[in-house]
Design a protein around this motif. Structure first.
Motif, mmCIF file in Angstrom:
data_model
loop_
_atom_site.group_PDB
_atom_site.id
_atom_site.type_symbol
_atom_site.label_atom_id
_atom_site.label_comp_id
_atom_site.label_asym_id
_atom_site.label_seq_id
_atom_site.Cartn_x
_atom_site.Cartn_y
_atom_site.Cartn_z
ATOM 1 N N ASN A 279 1.405 -1.256 0.118
ATOM 2 C CA ASN A 279 0.119 0.094 0.016
ATOM 3 C C ASN A 279 0.335 1.360 -0.103
ATOM 4 O OD1 ASN A 279 -3.386 -0.620 0.624
ATOM 5 N ND2 ASN A 279 -2.546 -2.358 1.391
ATOM 6 N N GLY A 280 2.095 1.639 -0.222
ATOM 7 C CA GLY A 280 2.707 2.306 -0.559
ATOM 8 C C GLY A 280 3.746 3.237 1.227
ATOM 9 N N VAL A 281 3.047 2.125 2.400
ATOM 10 C CA VAL A 281 3.750 2.738 3.730
ATOM 11 C C VAL A 281 5.031 1.894 4.026
ATOM 12 C CG1 VAL A 281 2.498 2.767 5.851
ATOM 13 C CG2 VAL A 281 0.634 3.005 3.570
ATOM 14 N N ASN A 282 5.474 3.382 4.284
ATOM 15 C CA ASN A 282 7.315 2.654 5.333
ATOM 16 C C ASN A 282 6.388 1.625 6.791
ATOM 17 O OD1 ASN A 282 8.558 2.130 7.492
ATOM 18 N ND2 ASN A 282 9.797 4.469 6.078
ATOM 19 N N PRO A 283 6.788 0.546 6.432
ATOM 20 C CA PRO A 283 6.273 -0.803 7.741
ATOM 21 C C PRO A 283 6.965 -0.420 8.807
ATOM 22 C CG PRO A 283 7.312 -1.647 5.589
ATOM 23 C CD PRO A 283 7.112 -0.431 5.698
ATOM 24 N N GLN A 284 7.755 0.099 9.027
ATOM 25 C CA GLN A 284 8.750 0.510 10.219
ATOM 26 C C GLN A 284 8.100 1.704 10.991
ATOM 27 O OE1 GLN A 284 12.965 1.412 10.611
ATOM 28 N NE2 GLN A 284 12.549 1.151 12.768
ATOM 29 N N GLU A 285 7.315 3.512 9.825
ATOM 30 C CA GLU A 285 6.691 3.762 10.719
ATOM 31 C C GLU A 285 5.254 3.636 10.743
ATOM 32 O OE1 GLU A 285 5.575 7.943 8.338
ATOM 33 O OE2 GLU A 285 7.537 7.346 7.595
ATOM 34 N N TRP A 286 4.844 2.866 10.067
ATOM 35 C CA TRP A 286 3.352 2.805 10.287
ATOM 36 C C TRP A 286 2.997 2.033 11.351
ATOM 37 C CZ3 TRP A 286 2.196 -2.546 10.100
ATOM 38 C CH2 TRP A 286 0.252 -2.690 10.020
ATOM 39 N N LEU A 287 4.063 0.713 11.829
ATOM 40 C CA LEU A 287 3.687 0.205 12.954
ATOM 41 C C LEU A 287 4.589 0.582 14.293
ATOM 42 C CD1 LEU A 287 3.252 -2.652 13.783
ATOM 43 C CD2 LEU A 287 5.646 -3.349 13.881
ATOM 44 N N ALA A 288 5.370 1.807 14.325
ATOM 45 C CA ALA A 288 5.724 2.233 15.474
ATOM 46 C C ALA A 288 4.762 3.598 15.775
ATOM 47 C CB ALA A 288 6.630 2.946 15.182
ATOM 48 N N ASP A 289 3.472 3.825 14.731
ATOM 49 C CA ASP A 289 2.565 4.308 14.823
ATOM 50 C C ASP A 289 1.077 3.860 15.004
ATOM 51 O OD1 ASP A 289 1.266 7.152 14.746
ATOM 52 O OD2 ASP A 289 0.104 6.276 12.796
ATOM 53 N N VAL A 290 1.496 3.102 14.609
ATOM 54 C CA VAL A 290 0.282 2.276 15.283
ATOM 55 C C VAL A 290 -0.148 1.757 16.188
ATOM 56 C CG1 VAL A 290 -1.295 -0.399 14.723
ATOM 57 C CG2 VAL A 290 -0.523 1.505 12.938
ATOM 58 N N LEU A 291 1.303 1.060 16.841
ATOM 59 C CA LEU A 291 1.403 1.089 18.577
ATOM 60 C C LEU A 291 1.264 2.031 19.541
ATOM 61 C CD1 LEU A 291 4.483 -2.006 18.055
ATOM 62 C CD2 LEU A 291 2.075 -2.605 17.997
ATOM 63 N N ASP A 292 1.541 3.005 18.893
ATOM 64 C CA ASP A 292 1.769 4.015 19.827
ATOM 65 C C ASP A 292 0.255 4.938 19.939
ATOM 66 O OD1 ASP A 292 3.296 6.808 20.965
ATOM 67 O OD2 ASP A 292 1.974 7.738 19.852
ATOM 68 N N ARG A 293 -0.317 4.855 18.969
ATOM 69 C CA ARG A 293 -1.794 4.871 19.172
ATOM 70 C C ARG A 293 -2.648 3.970 19.828
ATOM 71 N NH1 ARG A 293 -4.002 7.303 13.484
ATOM 72 N NH2 ARG A 293 -1.758 8.294 12.557
ATOM 73 N N ILE A 294 -2.944 2.650 19.385
ATOM 74 C CA ILE A 294 -2.985 1.466 20.702
ATOM 75 C C ILE A 294 -2.524 2.044 21.998
ATOM 76 C CG2 ILE A 294 -2.931 -1.008 20.672
ATOM 77 C CD1 ILE A 294 -2.617 -1.219 18.352
ATOM 78 N N GLY A 295 -1.644 2.719 21.900
ATOM 79 C CA GLY A 295 -0.634 2.505 24.132
ATOM 80 C C GLY A 295 -1.633 4.017 24.814
ATOM 81 N N THR A 296 -1.520 4.696 23.536
ATOM 82 C CA THR A 296 -2.596 6.582 23.864
ATOM 83 C C THR A 296 -3.728 5.852 23.944
ATOM 84 O OG1 THR A 296 -1.840 7.363 21.874
ATOM 85 C CG2 THR A 296 -0.593 7.172 23.775
ATOM 86 N N GLY A 297 -4.748 4.371 24.078
ATOM 87 C CA GLY A 297 -5.194 4.741 23.616
ATOM 88 C C GLY A 297 -6.560 5.286 22.196
ATOM 89 N N HIS A 298 -6.318 4.556 21.317
ATOM 90 C CA HIS A 298 -6.734 4.750 20.138
ATOM 91 C C HIS A 298 -8.052 3.981 20.426
ATOM 92 C CE1 HIS A 298 -7.138 5.463 16.466
ATOM 93 N NE2 HIS A 298 -8.254 4.650 15.677
ATOM 94 N N PRO A 299 -9.473 4.829 20.280
ATOM 95 C CA PRO A 299 -10.939 4.605 19.657
ATOM 96 C C PRO A 299 -11.054 3.244 19.268
ATOM 97 C CG PRO A 299 -11.240 6.794 19.676
ATOM 98 C CD PRO A 299 -9.487 6.662 19.485
ATOM 99 N N ILE A 300 -11.676 1.945 20.405
ATOM 100 C CA ILE A 300 -12.390 0.682 19.416
ATOM 101 C C ILE A 300 -12.634 1.590 17.958
ATOM 102 C CG2 ILE A 300 -13.709 0.408 20.759
ATOM 103 C CD1 ILE A 300 -10.858 -1.977 19.288
ATOM 104 N N ASN A 301 -13.571 2.029 17.941
ATOM 105 C CA ASN A 301 -14.408 2.024 17.014
ATOM 106 C C ASN A 301 -13.860 2.522 15.935
ATOM 107 O OD1 ASN A 301 -14.491 4.650 18.142
ATOM 108 N ND2 ASN A 301 -16.711 4.779 17.994
#
Length: 76
Positions: free
Chosen positions: A39-61
Motif C-alpha cells: 500500500n506504499g506505506v513505510n512498514p517501520q513508520e506505520w507499525l511504530a505509529d499504530v503501536l503508539d496510537r494503541i498504547g495511548t488509547g485509540h478508540p476501538i470504534n
C-alpha cells in the motif's frame, strides 16, 4: 534480493520459532508488514505509529483507521 530468496532463507529460520503459536505470530507480522509495503506505506513508520496510537488509547470504534490502506501519518 528477490522475495523468493528472502522467504526461502526465512523458512529454515522459522523452524525455530519456539512453538506453533510463535510461527503463527511471525506469519501474521509478515503479512501486516508486506501489506503496508503493497500500500506504499513505510512498514517501520506505520507499525511504530499504530503501536503508539494503541498504547495511548485509540478508540476501538475507529480501529479501521489504523489499517495500512487507510493509515495516514498524524499531523506534526
Amino acid at each position: 534480493m528477490h522475495n523468493e530468496t528472502r522467504f526461502g532463507l526465512g523458512r529454515k529460520n522459522w523452524l525455530f520459532a519456539g512453538a506453533d503459536c510463535g510461527g503463527e505470530r511471525a506469519a501474521a507480522m509478515n503479512t501486516l508488514l508486506e501489506t503496508a509495503k503493497l500500500n506504499g506505506v513505510n512498514p517501520q513508520e506505520w507499525l511504530a505509529d499504530v503501536l503508539d496510537r494503541i498504547g495511548t488509547g485509540h478508540p476501538i470504534n475507529r480501529i479501521d483507521e489504523l489499517l495500512p490502506w487507510n493509515w495516514a501519518t498524524p499531523p506534526e
